[in-house]
Design a protein around this motif. Sequence first.
Motif, PDB file in Angstrom:
ATOM      1  N   SER A  60      -1.399   3.742  11.475  1.00 60.93           N
ATOM      2  CA  SER A  60      -0.765   2.994  10.399  1.00 60.93           C
ATOM      3  C   SER A  60       0.424   3.772   9.857  1.00 60.93           C
ATOM      4  CB  SER A  60      -1.776   2.725   9.276  1.00 60.93           C
ATOM      5  OG  SER A  60      -2.267   3.948   8.763  1.00 60.93           O
ATOM      6  N   THR A  87      -0.669  -5.006  -3.008  1.00 59.02           N
ATOM      7  CA  THR A  87      -1.882  -5.308  -2.257  1.00 59.02           C
ATOM      8  C   THR A  87      -2.070  -6.799  -2.024  1.00 59.02           C
ATOM      9  OG1 THR A  87      -3.112  -5.275  -4.354  1.00 59.02           O
ATOM     10  CG2 THR A  87      -3.029  -3.225  -3.075  1.00 59.02           C
ATOM     11  N   LEU A  92      -0.714  -4.292   1.538  1.00 58.12           N
ATOM     12  CA  LEU A  92      -0.580  -2.854   1.759  1.00 58.12           C
ATOM     13  C   LEU A  92      -1.663  -2.096   1.020  1.00 58.12           C
ATOM     14  CD1 LEU A  92       3.286  -2.526   1.273  1.00 58.12           C
ATOM     15  CD2 LEU A  92       2.067  -2.548   3.446  1.00 58.12           C
ATOM     16  N   GLN A  93      -1.854  -0.870   1.430  1.00 59.48           N
ATOM     17  CA  GLN A  93      -2.722   0.060   0.711  1.00 59.48           C
ATOM     18  C   GLN A  93      -1.829   1.037  -0.053  1.00 59.48           C
ATOM     19  OE1 GLN A  93      -5.182   1.846   3.714  1.00 59.48           O
ATOM     20  NE2 GLN A  93      -6.544   0.079   3.858  1.00 59.48           N
ATOM     21  N   ARG A  95      -1.671   4.201  -3.259  1.00 58.93           N
ATOM     22  CA  ARG A  95      -2.366   5.121  -4.163  1.00 58.93           C
ATOM     23  C   ARG A  95      -1.347   6.029  -4.841  1.00 58.93           C
ATOM     24  NH1 ARG A  95      -5.370   9.925  -0.652  1.00 58.93           N
ATOM     25  NH2 ARG A  95      -3.474  10.873   0.217  1.00 58.93           N
ATOM     26  N   ARG A 106       0.829   2.468   2.480  1.00 59.13           N
ATOM     27  CA  ARG A 106       0.402   2.484   3.883  1.00 59.13           C
ATOM     28  C   ARG A 106       0.055   1.067   4.334  1.00 59.13           C
ATOM     29  NH1 ARG A 106      -4.837   5.960   5.427  1.00 59.13           N
ATOM     30  NH2 ARG A 106      -5.802   4.208   4.314  1.00 59.13           N
ATOM     31  N   THR A 107       0.359   0.783   5.592  1.00 59.60           N
ATOM     32  CA  THR A 107      -0.005  -0.513   6.157  1.00 59.60           C
ATOM     33  C   THR A 107      -1.498  -0.561   6.456  1.00 59.60           C
ATOM     34  OG1 THR A 107       0.532   0.299   8.367  1.00 59.60           O
ATOM     35  CG2 THR A 107       2.286  -0.827   7.167  1.00 59.60           C
ATOM     36  N   SER A 108      -2.020  -1.764   6.558  1.00 60.61           N
ATOM     37  CA  SER A 108      -3.436  -1.972   6.841  1.00 60.61           C
ATOM     38  C   SER A 108      -3.579  -3.148   7.799  1.00 60.61           C
ATOM     39  CB  SER A 108      -4.212  -2.227   5.537  1.00 60.61           C
ATOM     40  OG  SER A 108      -3.793  -3.445   4.951  1.00 60.61           O
ATOM     41  N   HIS A 110      -4.567  -5.955   7.032  1.00 61.98           N
ATOM     42  CA  HIS A 110      -4.207  -7.181   6.325  1.00 61.98           C
ATOM     43  C   HIS A 110      -2.699  -7.357   6.210  1.00 61.98           C
ATOM     44  CE1 HIS A 110      -8.421  -7.624   5.223  1.00 61.98           C
ATOM     45  NE2 HIS A 110      -8.416  -6.371   4.783  1.00 61.98           N
ATOM     46  N   THR A 111      -1.916  -6.404   6.668  1.00 59.29           N
ATOM     47  CA  THR A 111      -0.455  -6.503   6.588  1.00 59.29           C
ATOM     48  C   THR A 111       0.045  -7.416   7.700  1.00 59.29           C
ATOM     49  OG1 THR A 111      -0.391  -4.237   5.738  1.00 59.29           O
ATOM     50  CG2 THR A 111       1.680  -5.191   6.507  1.00 59.29           C
TER      51      THR A 111
END
Length: 240
Positions: A60, A87, A92-93, A95, A106-108, A110-111
Amino acid sequence: MVVVQSVPRKNRHVPVAANDDDDDTPLLITDTLPLPATAAPTFPALSAAGAAASSSALKSELRRVPIPPHRMTPLKRDWVNLFGPLTELLGLQVRMNVARRCVEVRTSKHTSDIGAIQKGADFVKAYALGFDVNDAIALLRLDDLYLDSFEIKDVKTLHGDHLSRAIGRIAGQDGKTKFTIENATRTRIVLADTKIHILGSFQNIKLARDALVSLILGSPPGKVYAGLRTIGSRMRQRAL
């Protein structure tokens, strides 16, 4: 009688034939074979689902957006409003890394959008530069918005009171001049000491930057207001 002469290999011609009955000028016969016609390669369109499926096996993608020290406290206060659009809209993720003073995106799985990671980084960067959350979120919803930054010294080298007066001309009394430029050019402006950040479309950023440069160079605000009124009337006519 026909005499056949050979031509050097580097010329890459076929043998030359000369006829005694004609003049002494040799007749060169070049190789003019037609090249085979090659069609341009065609590739199928890349869909977002196909791109996500092909990149699922890869690592990712991660982006770190640095946050200035004076924006850490507002970031903690508006954190709920920040990570929601990242999100929910982009998948995306995200933090907050307090130790490094940055926001990690960060991509996930669900992106779905290929450019989601870039949009998310631009959104966080706009907030780090000083834009409001409601203004920065427009970067996620619209595709033709950009960020432009420059310093006063890029326009003219000023020091001491001259620099302070230039900043005062840009801001105006109670921010009147800055608000007028924003409303006339449909942009958002952040004045951070000697740095100026502009959020808007490409053409609107140019209009706002020209007005700010005129103020830095010493133009009176009244003259800039007159130019902005003309620009505003033209923009309204184009919208009709």
